[in-house]
Write a protein that holds these residues in place. Structure first.
Motif, PDB file in Angstrom:
ATOM      1  N   GLN A 151       0.844  -1.182   0.000  1.00  0.00           N
ATOM      2  CA  GLN A 151       0.000   0.000   0.000  1.00  0.00           C
ATOM      3  C   GLN A 151       0.888   1.244   0.000  1.00  0.00           C
ATOM      4  O   GLN A 151       1.891   1.308   0.727  1.00  0.00           O
ATOM      5  CB  GLN A 151      -0.929   0.039   1.217  1.00  0.00           C
ATOM      6  CG  GLN A 151      -1.899   1.216   1.187  1.00  0.00           C
ATOM      7  CD  GLN A 151      -2.896   1.167   2.330  1.00  0.00           C
ATOM      8  OE1 GLN A 151      -2.822   0.293   3.196  1.00  0.00           O
ATOM      9  NE2 GLN A 151      -3.831   2.096   2.344  1.00  0.00           N
ATOM     10  N   ASP A 152       0.513   2.241  -0.833  1.00  0.00           N
ATOM     11  CA  ASP A 152       1.201   3.527  -0.851  1.00  0.00           C
ATOM     12  C   ASP A 152       0.371   4.534  -0.083  1.00  0.00           C
ATOM     13  O   ASP A 152      -0.858   4.625  -0.259  1.00  0.00           O
ATOM     14  CB  ASP A 152       1.374   4.024  -2.287  1.00  0.00           C
ATOM     15  CG  ASP A 152       2.260   3.100  -3.110  1.00  0.00           C
ATOM     16  OD1 ASP A 152       3.105   2.412  -2.509  1.00  0.00           O
ATOM     17  OD2 ASP A 152       2.101   3.059  -4.358  1.00  0.00           O
ATOM     18  N   VAL A 153       1.034   5.315   0.770  1.00  0.00           N
ATOM     19  CA  VAL A 153       0.330   6.291   1.597  1.00  0.00           C
ATOM     20  C   VAL A 153       1.102   7.597   1.561  1.00  0.00           C
ATOM     21  O   VAL A 153       2.313   7.638   1.269  1.00  0.00           O
ATOM     22  CB  VAL A 153       0.183   5.795   3.046  1.00  0.00           C
ATOM     23  CG1 VAL A 153      -0.657   4.530   3.098  1.00  0.00           C
ATOM     24  CG2 VAL A 153       1.546   5.563   3.688  1.00  0.00           C
ATOM     25  N   GLU A 154       0.386   8.681   1.832  1.00  0.00           N
ATOM     26  CA  GLU A 154       0.982  10.003   1.972  1.00  0.00           C
ATOM     27  C   GLU A 154       0.827  10.431   3.428  1.00  0.00           C
ATOM     28  O   GLU A 154      -0.279  10.436   3.969  1.00  0.00           O
ATOM     29  CB  GLU A 154       0.286  11.019   1.061  1.00  0.00           C
ATOM     30  CG  GLU A 154       0.518  10.803  -0.418  1.00  0.00           C
ATOM     31  CD  GLU A 154       1.889  11.282  -0.859  1.00  0.00           C
ATOM     32  OE1 GLU A 154       2.547  11.968  -0.063  1.00  0.00           O
ATOM     33  OE2 GLU A 154       2.302  10.947  -1.989  1.00  0.00           O
ATOM     34  N   VAL A 155       1.949  10.781   4.053  1.00  0.00           N
ATOM     35  CA  VAL A 155       1.943  11.164   5.459  1.00  0.00           C
ATOM     36  C   VAL A 155       1.965  12.685   5.531  1.00  0.00           C
ATOM     37  O   VAL A 155       2.858  13.328   4.958  1.00  0.00           O
ATOM     38  CB  VAL A 155       3.157  10.573   6.205  1.00  0.00           C
ATOM     39  CG1 VAL A 155       3.143  11.001   7.669  1.00  0.00           C
ATOM     40  CG2 VAL A 155       3.144   9.060   6.091  1.00  0.00           C
ATOM     41  N   GLU A 156       0.972  13.279   6.224  1.00  0.00           N
ATOM     42  CA  GLU A 156       0.895  14.715   6.353  1.00  0.00           C
ATOM     43  C   GLU A 156       1.926  15.217   7.359  1.00  0.00           C
ATOM     44  O   GLU A 156       2.323  14.508   8.281  1.00  0.00           O
ATOM     45  CB  GLU A 156      -0.510  15.128   6.824  1.00  0.00           C
ATOM     46  CG  GLU A 156      -1.624  14.720   5.883  1.00  0.00           C
ATOM     47  CD  GLU A 156      -1.574  15.476   4.575  1.00  0.00           C
ATOM     48  OE1 GLU A 156      -0.941  16.557   4.568  1.00  0.00           O
ATOM     49  OE2 GLU A 156      -2.137  15.002   3.573  1.00  0.00           O
ATOM     50  N   GLY A 157       2.358  16.488   7.158  1.00  0.00           N
ATOM     51  CA  GLY A 157       3.263  17.111   8.109  1.00  0.00           C
ATOM     52  C   GLY A 157       4.687  16.654   7.905  1.00  0.00           C
ATOM     53  O   GLY A 157       5.035  16.023   6.911  1.00  0.00           O
ATOM     54  N   PRO A 158       5.552  17.029   8.856  1.00  0.00           N
ATOM     55  CA  PRO A 158       6.964  16.638   8.734  1.00  0.00           C
ATOM     56  C   PRO A 158       7.102  15.132   8.802  1.00  0.00           C
ATOM     57  O   PRO A 158       6.463  14.454   9.594  1.00  0.00           O
ATOM     58  CB  PRO A 158       7.635  17.322   9.937  1.00  0.00           C
ATOM     59  CG  PRO A 158       6.529  17.532  10.910  1.00  0.00           C
ATOM     60  CD  PRO A 158       5.282  17.765  10.120  1.00  0.00           C
ATOM     61  N   GLY A 159       7.935  14.618   7.948  1.00  0.00           N
ATOM     62  CA  GLY A 159       8.102  13.181   7.893  1.00  0.00           C
ATOM     63  C   GLY A 159       8.554  12.740   6.534  1.00  0.00           C
ATOM     64  O   GLY A 159       8.965  13.536   5.692  1.00  0.00           O
ATOM     65  N   PRO A 160       8.460  11.460   6.280  1.00  0.00           N
ATOM     66  CA  PRO A 160       8.979  10.928   5.018  1.00  0.00           C
ATOM     67  C   PRO A 160       8.144  11.277   3.816  1.00  0.00           C
ATOM     68  O   PRO A 160       8.559  11.048   2.692  1.00  0.00           O
ATOM     69  CB  PRO A 160       8.986   9.416   5.271  1.00  0.00           C
ATOM     70  CG  PRO A 160       7.935   9.194   6.295  1.00  0.00           C
ATOM     71  CD  PRO A 160       7.942  10.408   7.174  1.00  0.00           C
ATOM     72  N   GLY A 161       6.923  11.806   3.971  1.00  0.00           N
ATOM     73  CA  GLY A 161       6.086  12.123   2.816  1.00  0.00           C
ATOM     74  C   GLY A 161       5.445  10.875   2.260  1.00  0.00           C
ATOM     75  O   GLY A 161       4.653  10.202   2.932  1.00  0.00           O
ATOM     76  N   ALA A 162       5.758  10.536   1.001  1.00  0.00           N
ATOM     77  CA  ALA A 162       5.215   9.338   0.367  1.00  0.00           C
ATOM     78  C   ALA A 162       5.950   8.109   0.897  1.00  0.00           C
ATOM     79  O   ALA A 162       7.175   8.075   0.937  1.00  0.00           O
ATOM     80  CB  ALA A 162       5.356   9.434  -1.156  1.00  0.00           C
TER      81      ALA A 162
END
Length: 488
Positions: A151-162
């Motif tokens: 599964q591909d996810v997008e993480v909001e805020g500071p972090g790894p992103g995709a």
């Protein structure tokens, strides 16, 4: 199973191409491109260079898209392989107990394996990576119990992103189902950055390559067409001064050799037409000079003093004869001009034409000697109608004076064809040989023949206008004429 990121590289490539092509479809675009009127497109080399550019652009676009799609697939496989390898390595440190609980063995505590790895016992987290965002952990928890899944996810805020997640099930003992789940993660930003750099680089390289192709094609085509420009300049200079030079095929490429041969043939025909136009007025004035002078003299003689009835009748007969001669001269010259002007371009073959003429003489004059055709087969570079008008006066004379045989023979010389017309008659009187081809001259006016003595003169003019000649060939029994014409 989704591709890299949200959206994937394929989606972005397709979206980029669609946005670039949105204002127009390809066919109107190509038509507009070819209809552009810069200075280069008005020339043949510009059109060829533009055609090469359009063709190369199509292939380079296909290759660029194929390269980026192949790179995306390779990065996708590499990402999935990394996630699967890490998950299997972590799962090897996890044992399922008979009571359904998991035992995690970490004798050396490998920080590389612990980075971005969640271990779930049922729905409970047994181990999580340090510093991982809470939102990412929630996405990982959603994969528990679903078997092996990506599964591909997008993480909001500071972090790894995709981020791409992979859930690896840990089987329970004795085949009791799934005891736990190992979830591994990897950031997609480095992969997407690599794909973007490759996309920009490939597009830039394609643009540079197209520019180089256009410039090189333009230079190569201009160099290849330089001999054509030289030939055009030569033809312009020759047309200004009426020169007799020709291009020739020696030392030229095969395509230009054929082109030069065609131009030489065209120039030969134009020269023949020009010679005809220049000679027509001279021929008319020359042929009409004698009968006009006779009419003028007879008229002055009649009006100078009174004449007797017999003198007036004789003068009137002379004027009528001169007028009839003028009429025959005009009819012959105009007929010759129509034939020559309409049929200068062309060629014919010996002995086909010779057999046709022999058959015509046999049909029109049943009691005349037969025409014997012999010699080499050859292509004559003069139309059949012109060759016929050249040969018929010779064949008529041969038929009129021959005893038993008339011959029509062909010999081939370099660049020329010689047709020999012979008969076994009394031949041409030696004292008349020099005046044989003069208009209006006849060797024996009392032979009962009603001709005006123009046939041989017109035949020679036709032969010379076509680039050949007619001569009386040798002495002996009978007459022998040699007609030289250009080879075809």
């Amino acid at each position: 199973m989704r591709r890299l990121g949200c959206p994937g590289l394929r989606t972005r490539v397709v979206r980029w191409l669609r946005d670039a092509a949105r204002p127009f479809t390809f066919r109107p675009f190509a038509m507009r491109l070819l209809a552009v009127r810069p200075f280069a497109v008005r020339t043949l080399r510009g059109r060829l260079a533009l055609l090469a550019l359009v063709t190369s652009a199509l292939w380079i676009a296909v290759l660029t898209v194929a390269f980026n799609l192949a790179l995306e697939k390779r990065l996708h496989e590499e990402t999935d392989g990394t996630l699967r390898t890490r998950a299997e390595a972590v799962a090897a440190t996890v044992d399922a107990r008979p009571d359904g609980r998991l035992a995690v063995h970490e004798p050396a505590r490998d920080t590389a394996l612990d980075s971005g790895v969640w271990i779930f016992e049922g729905g409970r987290v047994r181990d999580r990576p340090a510093g991982a965002p809470t939102a990412l952990g929630e996405h990982a928890a959603q994969l528990v119990g679903r078997g092996e899944v990506f599964q591909d996810v997008e993480v909001e805020g500071p972090g790894p992103g995709a981020v791409r997640l992979y859930a690896y099930p840990v089987a329970a003992t004795a085949g009791r189902g799934q005891a736990g789940t190992v979830v591994t993660s990897v950031g997609l930003d480095p992969y997407r950055s690599t794909a973007d750099i490759a996309l920009v680089g490939s597009v830039t390289l394609a643009v540079l390559l197209l520019g180089t192709i256009y410039l090189l094609t333009h230079l190569v085509v201009r160099r290849a067409l330089r001999p054509v420009a030289s030939m055009s300049a030569q033809a312009t200079r020759w047309s200004e001064v009426g020169a007799a030079e020709r291009f020739g095929a020696a030392g030229r490429p095969a395509e230009l050799a054929a082109f030069a041969a065609s131009l030489d043939g065209l120039l030969d025909r134009l020269a023949a037409v020009l010679r005809h136009e220049q000679q027509q007025a001279a021929e008319l004035s020359h042929e009409l000079r004698t009968p006009l002078a006779r009419i003028t003299a007879e008229t002055e003689w009649l009006t100078s003093r009174p004449r007797s009835a017999a003198e007036r009748a004789a003068s009137h007969e002379a004027i009528a004869s001169a007028a009839a001669t003028m009429q025959q001269i005009c009819a012959s010259l105009l007929s010759e001009a129509r034939t020559r002007g309409a049929a200068v371009p062309g060629r014919c073959h010996f002995p086909d034409l010779a057999h046709q003429l022999a058959g015509r003489i046999a049909a029109d004059h049943p009691g005349a000697p037969a025409v014997t055709v012999a010699g080499d087969a050859a292509a004559v570079g003069v139309p059949a109608a012109v060759v016929e008008r050249i040969l018929m006066p010779l064949l008529d004379n041969a038929r009129r004076y021959a005893g038993n045989t008339i011959g029509l023979m062909c010999t081939v010389r370099p660049g020329a064809v010689v047709l020999h017309v012979t008969d076994d008659g009394p031949g041409v009187p030696p004292e008349f040989a020099d005046a044989l081809f003069e208009p209006g001259r006849r060797a024996c006016p009392e032979d009962g023949h009603d001709g005006a003595g123009l046939g041989l003169a017109l035949a020679r003019r036709l032969a010379r206008a076509a680039g050949g000649d007619i001569v009386l060939d040798g002495a002996g029994p009978g007459a022998r004429f040699a007609v030289t014409l250009p080879a075809g």
